[in-house]
Design a protein around this motif. Structure first.
Motif, PDB file in Angstrom:
ATOM      1  N   ALA A 104       0.880  -1.035  -0.035  1.00  0.00           N
ATOM      2  CA  ALA A 104      -0.012   0.057  -0.095  1.00  0.00           C
ATOM      3  C   ALA A 104       0.926   1.296  -0.085  1.00  0.00           C
ATOM      4  CB  ALA A 104      -0.862  -0.054   1.350  1.00  0.00           C
ATOM      5  N   LEU A 105       1.864   1.174   0.827  1.00  0.00           N
ATOM      6  CA  LEU A 105       2.809   2.415   0.766  1.00  0.00           C
ATOM      7  C   LEU A 105       3.468   2.732  -0.578  1.00  0.00           C
ATOM      8  CD1 LEU A 105       4.724   1.889   4.391  1.00  0.00           C
ATOM      9  CD2 LEU A 105       3.037   3.713   3.737  1.00  0.00           C
ATOM     10  N   GLY A 106       3.922   1.569  -1.395  1.00  0.00           N
ATOM     11  CA  GLY A 106       4.192   1.746  -2.718  1.00  0.00           C
ATOM     12  C   GLY A 106       3.432   2.204  -3.670  1.00  0.00           C
ATOM     13  N   LYS A 107       2.220   1.637  -3.558  1.00  0.00           N
ATOM     14  CA  LYS A 107       1.219   2.123  -4.443  1.00  0.00           C
ATOM     15  C   LYS A 107       0.626   3.645  -4.114  1.00  0.00           C
ATOM     16  CE  LYS A 107      -0.772  -2.173  -5.970  1.00  0.00           C
ATOM     17  NZ  LYS A 107      -2.094  -2.981  -5.457  1.00  0.00           N
ATOM     18  N   GLY A 108       0.610   3.902  -2.909  1.00  0.00           N
ATOM     19  CA  GLY A 108       0.385   5.328  -2.394  1.00  0.00           C
ATOM     20  C   GLY A 108       1.278   6.240  -3.020  1.00  0.00           C
ATOM     21  N   ALA A 109       2.580   5.970  -2.891  1.00  0.00           N
ATOM     22  CA  ALA A 109       3.583   6.955  -3.186  1.00  0.00           C
ATOM     23  C   ALA A 109       3.337   7.419  -4.544  1.00  0.00           C
ATOM     24  CB  ALA A 109       4.704   6.285  -2.838  1.00  0.00           C
ATOM     25  N   GLN A 110       3.152   6.197  -5.335  1.00  0.00           N
ATOM     26  CA  GLN A 110       3.154   6.316  -6.958  1.00  0.00           C
ATOM     27  C   GLN A 110       1.969   7.173  -7.121  1.00  0.00           C
ATOM     28  OE1 GLN A 110       5.527   4.852  -9.310  1.00  0.00           O
ATOM     29  NE2 GLN A 110       4.581   6.688 -10.207  1.00  0.00           N
ATOM     30  N   LEU A 111       0.824   6.931  -6.686  1.00  0.00           N
ATOM     31  CA  LEU A 111      -0.331   7.866  -6.797  1.00  0.00           C
ATOM     32  C   LEU A 111       0.023   9.258  -6.642  1.00  0.00           C
ATOM     33  CD1 LEU A 111      -4.228   7.131  -6.040  1.00  0.00           C
ATOM     34  CD2 LEU A 111      -3.047   9.153  -5.082  1.00  0.00           C
ATOM     35  N   LEU A 112       0.691   9.553  -5.495  1.00  0.00           N
ATOM     36  CA  LEU A 112       1.014  11.068  -5.106  1.00  0.00           C
ATOM     37  C   LEU A 112       1.822  11.570  -6.123  1.00  0.00           C
ATOM     38  CD1 LEU A 112       1.301  10.703  -1.295  1.00  0.00           C
ATOM     39  CD2 LEU A 112      -0.619  11.710  -2.546  1.00  0.00           C
ATOM     40  N   LEU A 113       2.706  10.630  -6.687  1.00  0.00           N
ATOM     41  CA  LEU A 113       3.774  11.116  -7.657  1.00  0.00           C
ATOM     42  C   LEU A 113       2.929  11.470  -8.850  1.00  0.00           C
ATOM     43  CD1 LEU A 113       6.888   8.986  -6.839  1.00  0.00           C
ATOM     44  CD2 LEU A 113       6.660  11.376  -6.382  1.00  0.00           C
ATOM     45  N   ASP A 114       2.024  10.635  -9.140  1.00  0.00           N
ATOM     46  CA  ASP A 114       1.489  10.833 -10.732  1.00  0.00           C
ATOM     47  C   ASP A 114       0.503  12.045 -10.408  1.00  0.00           C
ATOM     48  OD1 ASP A 114       2.593   8.488 -11.661  1.00  0.00           O
ATOM     49  OD2 ASP A 114       1.011   7.151 -11.363  1.00  0.00           O
ATOM     50  N   ARG A 115      -0.216  12.030  -9.562  1.00  0.00           N
ATOM     51  CA  ARG A 115      -1.330  13.129  -9.405  1.00  0.00           C
ATOM     52  C   ARG A 115      -0.867  14.401  -8.843  1.00  0.00           C
ATOM     53  NH1 ARG A 115      -6.571   9.743  -7.287  1.00  0.00           N
ATOM     54  NH2 ARG A 115      -6.575   8.142  -9.081  1.00  0.00           N
ATOM     55  N   TYR A 116       0.111  14.393  -7.918  1.00  0.00           N
ATOM     56  CA  TYR A 116       0.503  15.654  -7.217  1.00  0.00           C
ATOM     57  C   TYR A 116       2.011  15.897  -7.264  1.00  0.00           C
ATOM     58  CZ  TYR A 116      -4.360  14.706  -5.539  1.00  0.00           C
ATOM     59  OH  TYR A 116      -5.810  14.571  -5.642  1.00  0.00           O
ATOM     60  N   GLN A 117       2.681  15.326  -7.842  1.00  0.00           N
ATOM     61  CA  GLN A 117       4.186  15.265  -7.903  1.00  0.00           C
ATOM     62  C   GLN A 117       4.598  15.151  -6.524  1.00  0.00           C
ATOM     63  OE1 GLN A 117       2.345  18.121  -9.740  1.00  0.00           O
ATOM     64  NE2 GLN A 117       2.258  16.520 -11.074  1.00  0.00           N
ATOM     65  N   GLY A 118       4.129  14.396  -5.718  1.00  0.00           N
ATOM     66  CA  GLY A 118       4.703  13.878  -4.629  1.00  0.00           C
ATOM     67  C   GLY A 118       4.432  15.039  -3.492  1.00  0.00           C
ATOM     68  N   ASP A 119       3.595  15.972  -3.687  1.00  0.00           N
ATOM     69  CA  ASP A 119       3.345  17.215  -2.699  1.00  0.00           C
ATOM     70  C   ASP A 119       2.059  17.053  -2.312  1.00  0.00           C
ATOM     71  OD1 ASP A 119       3.586  19.621  -1.470  1.00  0.00           O
ATOM     72  OD2 ASP A 119       4.610  20.511  -3.146  1.00  0.00           O
ATOM     73  N   LEU A 120       1.798  17.025  -1.352  1.00  0.00           N
ATOM     74  CA  LEU A 120       0.329  17.145  -0.651  1.00  0.00           C
ATOM     75  C   LEU A 120      -0.150  18.594  -0.503  1.00  0.00           C
ATOM     76  CD1 LEU A 120       0.903  14.429   2.041  1.00  0.00           C
ATOM     77  CD2 LEU A 120      -0.927  14.329   0.208  1.00  0.00           C
ATOM     78  N   ARG A 121       0.680  19.392  -0.836  1.00  0.00           N
ATOM     79  CA  ARG A 121       0.087  20.872  -0.680  1.00  0.00           C
ATOM     80  C   ARG A 121      -0.683  21.013  -1.937  1.00  0.00           C
ATOM     81  NH1 ARG A 121       5.568  24.195  -0.145  1.00  0.00           N
ATOM     82  NH2 ARG A 121       6.066  22.465  -1.660  1.00  0.00           N
ATOM     83  N   ARG A 122      -0.480  20.194  -3.259  1.00  0.00           N
ATOM     84  CA  ARG A 122      -1.113  20.319  -4.420  1.00  0.00           C
ATOM     85  C   ARG A 122      -2.521  19.934  -3.889  1.00  0.00           C
ATOM     86  NH1 ARG A 122       2.095  21.113  -9.180  1.00  0.00           N
ATOM     87  NH2 ARG A 122       4.367  21.325  -8.593  1.00  0.00           N
TER      88      ARG A 122
END
Length: 197
Positions: free
Chosen positions: A95-113
């Motif tokens: 789940a951590l790997g998939k979640g990190a990939q999702l954040l990179l794909d949708r928000y460039q890894g930045d939760l501020r986005r």
């Protein structure tokens, strides 16, 4: 004892946020926000909070979405095991790997986005958070409860668990009324203290 005295005693005795306990110096920057999300994911499983905090500390070496994504599945499992999070280590690593990939794909890894996309709407933010694997409504609440320290538009945020603690102690159970007894920067600490209560 007055409400204000009870709140002050709570802050003095139990007012450490879970993020602080996990060694996360919460700032409105990508790495600490991502580490908080990982902590929320770990805490939302049926496991003791201290084990989730311990595992979050161990995972801090993968403290950005990119580093988490770059880590091998086994490296994540090993970190979880060091944190005594062994019961769910394999599925959590995935789940951590998939979640990190999702954040990179949708928000460039930045939760501020993600924050910007929610545009101050708590319901939208909670919905966006639950798109991350293993972050359900409970995990979204944990994240919001802690992140209100640096995202003031979420204040005052007290989830059902925190409000149950307030009820148990005879404190107000409406977030706005509860918030009247602390400074804004102490709301996350009060929420954590109410959970512990």
């Amino acid at each position: 004892m007055s409400v204000r005295e009870t709140v002050q005693r709570l802050l003095d005795d139990e007012g450490t946020t879970y993020a602080a306990e996990a060694g996360i110096k919460l700032e409105n920057k990508p790495a600490p926000l991502y580490r908080l999300l990982v902590l929320a994911l770990l805490m939302s499983t049926r496991i003791k909070a201290e084990l989730a905090v311990s595992a979050a500390r161990e995972l801090s070496e993968f403290g950005t979405a990119q580093k988490m994504c770059d880590a091998t599945w086994q490296q994540r499992v090993d970190a979880l095991d060091r944190g005594r999070y062994a019961r769910y280590d394999e599925s959590t690593s995935t789940a951590l790997g998939k979640g990190a990939q999702l954040l990179l794909d949708r928000y460039q890894g930045d939760l501020r986005r993600m924050r910007a996309k929610a545009d101050g709407d708590l319901d939208v933010l909670r919905e966006l958070l639950t798109e991350v694997p293993r972050i359900g409504p409970v995990g979204a609440d944990i994240f919001c409860r802690e992140v209100q320290l640096v995202w003031p538009e979420l204040r005052p945020f007290f989830d059902e668990k925190a409000l149950a603690g307030a009820r148990k102690l005879g404190l107000p159970t409406k977030p706005e009324r509860l918030a009247e007894h602390v400074e804004g920067h102490d709301l996350a600490r009060l929420a954590a203290a109410l959970i512990r209560a």
